[in-house]
Design a protein around this motif. Structure first.
Motif, short mmCIF file in Angstrom:
data_model
loop_
_atom_site.label_atom_id
_atom_site.label_comp_id
_atom_site.label_asym_id
_atom_site.label_seq_id
_atom_site.Cartn_x
_atom_site.Cartn_y
_atom_site.Cartn_z
N ILE A 133 9.77 0.96 6.18
CA ILE A 133 10.51 0.51 7.34
C ILE A 133 9.54 -0.14 8.33
CG2 ILE A 133 12.07 1.22 9.20
CD1 ILE A 133 13.22 1.53 6.36
N TYR A 134 9.96 -1.29 8.87
CA TYR A 134 9.13 -2.08 9.77
C TYR A 134 9.81 -2.25 11.13
CZ TYR A 134 6.54 -3.48 5.56
OH TYR A 134 5.80 -3.48 4.41
N THR A 135 9.00 -2.67 12.09
CA THR A 135 9.56 -3.07 13.38
C THR A 135 10.13 -4.48 13.25
OG1 THR A 135 7.52 -4.13 14.16
CG2 THR A 135 7.74 -1.76 14.56
N ASP A 136 10.78 -4.96 14.30
CA ASP A 136 11.34 -6.31 14.29
C ASP A 136 10.25 -7.36 14.13
OD1 ASP A 136 13.95 -5.42 14.63
OD2 ASP A 136 13.83 -5.51 16.81
N GLU A 137 9.02 -7.02 14.53
CA GLU A 137 7.90 -7.96 14.44
C GLU A 137 7.18 -7.89 13.11
OE1 GLU A 137 8.28 -5.81 17.14
OE2 GLU A 137 9.41 -7.42 18.13
N GLY A 138 7.58 -6.97 12.24
CA GLY A 138 6.95 -6.86 10.93
C GLY A 138 5.81 -5.87 10.85
N GLU A 139 5.68 -5.00 11.85
CA GLU A 139 4.64 -3.97 11.80
C GLU A 139 5.16 -2.74 11.07
OE1 GLU A 139 3.04 -3.08 15.64
OE2 GLU A 139 2.83 -5.19 16.20
N PHE A 140 4.30 -2.13 10.24
CA PHE A 140 4.69 -0.93 9.51
C PHE A 140 5.09 0.16 10.49
CE2 PHE A 140 3.36 3.29 8.02
CZ PHE A 140 4.13 3.41 6.87
N LEU A 141 6.22 0.81 10.21
CA LEU A 141 6.71 1.87 11.07
C LEU A 141 6.68 3.23 10.37
CD1 LEU A 141 7.94 2.31 13.90
CD2 LEU A 141 10.20 1.99 12.86
N GLU A 142 7.26 3.30 9.16
CA GLU A 142 7.30 4.58 8.46
C GLU A 142 7.72 4.38 7.01
OE1 GLU A 142 10.38 7.07 10.04
OE2 GLU A 142 11.91 5.50 9.92
N TYR A 143 7.43 5.40 6.21
CA TYR A 143 8.03 5.52 4.88
C TYR A 143 9.26 6.41 5.00
CZ TYR A 143 3.67 3.88 2.63
OH TYR A 143 2.59 3.15 2.23
N ARG A 144 10.33 6.06 4.30
CA ARG A 144 11.49 6.96 4.18
C ARG A 144 11.61 7.35 2.71
NH1 ARG A 144 16.42 4.85 8.13
NH2 ARG A 144 15.14 4.56 10.01
N PHE A 145 11.72 8.63 2.47
CA PHE A 145 11.78 9.15 1.11
C PHE A 145 13.19 9.61 0.78
CE2 PHE A 145 7.46 9.62 2.61
CZ PHE A 145 6.72 9.14 1.55
N PHE A 146 13.58 9.38 -0.47
CA PHE A 146 14.93 9.70 -0.92
C PHE A 146 14.88 10.68 -2.10
CE2 PHE A 146 14.86 5.07 0.26
CZ PHE A 146 15.19 5.30 1.60
N PRO A 147 15.98 11.40 -2.34
CA PRO A 147 15.97 12.41 -3.40
C PRO A 147 16.04 11.85 -4.81
CG PRO A 147 18.11 12.35 -2.31
CD PRO A 147 17.20 11.46 -1.51
N HIS A 148 16.27 10.54 -4.94
CA HIS A 148 16.29 9.96 -6.29
C HIS A 148 15.95 8.48 -6.21
CE1 HIS A 148 20.15 7.80 -5.79
NE2 HIS A 148 20.52 8.84 -5.06
N ASN A 149 15.61 7.92 -7.35
CA ASN A 149 15.30 6.50 -7.46
C ASN A 149 16.58 5.69 -7.61
OD1 ASN A 149 13.01 8.22 -8.59
ND2 ASN A 149 11.99 6.25 -8.42
N PRO A 150 16.48 4.36 -7.60
CA PRO A 150 17.68 3.54 -7.81
C PRO A 150 18.37 3.87 -9.13
CG PRO A 150 15.88 2.17 -7.03
CD PRO A 150 15.30 3.52 -7.33
N ASP A 151 19.68 3.71 -9.12
CA ASP A 151 20.44 3.93 -10.35
C ASP A 151 20.26 2.77 -11.33
OD1 ASP A 151 22.22 6.43 -9.78
OD2 ASP A 151 22.31 5.22 -7.95
N LEU A 152 19.87 1.62 -10.79
CA LEU A 152 19.66 0.44 -11.63
C LEU A 152 18.62 -0.46 -10.98
CD1 LEU A 152 20.54 -1.67 -13.87
CD2 LEU A 152 22.20 -2.53 -12.17
N VAL A 153 17.71 -0.97 -11.80
CA VAL A 153 16.81 -2.06 -11.40
C VAL A 153 17.01 -3.17 -12.42
CG1 VAL A 153 14.43 -2.80 -11.03
CG2 VAL A 153 15.11 -0.46 -10.42
N LEU A 154 17.40 -4.35 -11.94
CA LEU A 154 17.66 -5.48 -12.83
C LEU A 154 16.88 -6.69 -12.32
CD1 LEU A 154 21.00 -6.60 -14.40
CD2 LEU A 154 19.67 -8.27 -13.09
N ILE A 155 16.08 -7.29 -13.18
CA ILE A 155 15.30 -8.46 -12.78
C ILE A 155 15.40 -9.54 -13.85
CG2 ILE A 155 13.13 -7.44 -13.69
CD1 ILE A 155 11.74 -8.91 -11.28
N ASP A 156 15.79 -10.71 -13.40
CA ASP A 156 15.97 -11.87 -14.26
C ASP A 156 14.68 -12.68 -14.24
OD1 ASP A 156 16.62 -14.41 -15.32
OD2 ASP A 156 18.70 -14.24 -14.64
#
Length: 380
Positions: A133-156
């Motif tokens: 997560i960043y500020t409006d100016e693009g400065e690092f603000l924090e990491y946010r952690f979640f209980p699971h990873n994405p259900d899908l990652v798709l890259i073309d």
């Protein structure tokens, strides 16, 4: 006392290949029936036809919302509110790393599932169970952690091949840090972003990412310049996205990403990508840990050929910017930063010295190998 555990985490499904975007509806339909697609206007103009056709085939409605530049707290809160308003049961982050991170964070807040659909192999963020997560100016603000990873990652990979080559180069810079940081975390027996100690699997994946990049990066860059998909590009996309993603999250971060986070506070670096700043952090980490001269030389030569910055002047700073470098060093060493996963205590003074050392070190190595400064940085 609870005994420490080793753990590895990963997305539920990873899909990669030429034309994969044309099957997005097929895979989204397995995790939700009312998707909310988060994508900026530029990317939407490129993928709209494929997404609408695929969603139509899967009998999925299309609800799309635009996105700005950074994953800020306000952007995340706004997306979470939109999820509630639309009754969506899955949020799809489509495009760059910030849109994907914002979608993950909003999906978590709203209690729905989420999918990552990067259109460039520019970071390893898509697979992770965290958001930056960043500020409006693009400065690092924090990491946010979640209980699971994405259900899908798709890259073309066809989209990757048609994206600006600097995106792929940035992803290589991000991914090269993975092994350097994982081995430092191993020596320190440090906990990882996955919530435990490393597994042999995570360390092996981090190393595999490093090896694949050294064998295929230059070929992959030429493929993107020609806008074609080759086996080398497929391998580098996987290294940048999946292997680096699993490797950093379950293998551990150390100094490189902490220095990246700190560099975001320097206004001079705001026009640079995540991977470009990370590359400065990786080289600084090698200096900090007293890596062998041959290893540092190889790293400078390789990253110069790839087109990544490895001097301060290439990122808008100078060894004489004492005040700015001190601010970066203090931000990199705050309590809780991943620099404390190094196998020795790191002070702001050590970080300043490592950053100052980069200039002469990199330039002398380049001169010895008759390597010019990457073209993309001469006008910085």
């Amino acid at each position: 006392m609870v005994a420490p555990i080793s753990t590895v985490i990963s997305p539920s499904r990873y899909v990669q290949g030429k034309g994969a975007i044309s099957r997005i509806g097929e895979f989204i339909a397995t995790i939700g029936s009312r998707p909310l697609v988060v994508v900026d206007d530029v990317v939407w103009g490129i993928v709209r036809g494929s997404v609408e056709a695929s969603f139509g085939d899967a009998e999925l409605p299309i609800e799309r919302v635009g996105f700005g530049r950074f994953a800020t707290p306000d952007a995340v809160d706004s997306l979470a509110a939109t999820i509630k308003e639309t009754g969506s049961d899955v949020i799809v982050g489509l495009g760059g790393g910030s849109a994907i991170d914002a979608a993950k964070a909003a999906g978590h807040l709203a209690g729905v599932r989420w999918a990552s659909v990067p259109t460039a192999a520019s970071t390893d963020a898509p697979t992770s169970a965290l958001a930056v997560i960043y500020t409006d100016e693009g400065e690092f603000l924090e990491y946010r952690f979640f209980p699971h990873n994405p259900d899908l990652v798709l890259i073309d990979t066809e989209l990757v091949a048609n994206a600006p080559v600097q995106f792929l180069i940035a992803g290589i810079g991000d991914a090269l840090a993975t092994w350097v940081e994982a081995r430092a975390a191993r020596r320190a027996n440090a906990a990882t972003m996955a919530g435990g100690l490393q597994t042999e699997t995570s360390v092996a994946l981090a190393r595999l990412s490093w090896d694949i990049l050294h064998e295929n990066a230059l070929q992959a860059i030429e493929a993107v310049k020609s806008k074609v998909v080759t086996p080398a590009l497929e391998k580098v996309v996987e290294a940048n996205t999946l292997l680096s993603g699993l490797g950093f999250e379950s293998g551990g971060l150390a100094a490189a990403h902490a220095i990246h986070n700190a560099l975001t506070a320097a206004p001079q670096t705001h026009g640079l990508s995540h991977g470009q700043k990370v590359n400065i952090g990786t080289l600084a980490q090698l200096v900090l840990e007293g890596a062998a001269a041959e290893e540092i030389e190889d790293f400078v030569v390789f990253t110069t050929k790839v087109g990544l910055p490895n001097t301060l002047t290439e990122i808008g700073l100078s060894p004489t910017d004492v005040k700015d470098l001190r601010a970066v060093a203090e931000a990199a060493t705050v309590e809780g930063e991943t620099i404390h996963n190094m196998p020795f205590p790191v002070t702001p003074e050590l970080v300043v010295d490592a950053l100052v050392a980069l200039e002469g070190l990199s330039r002398s190595i380049r001169a010895e190998h008759d390597l010019a400064e990457p073209e993309s940085y001469r006008a910085h």
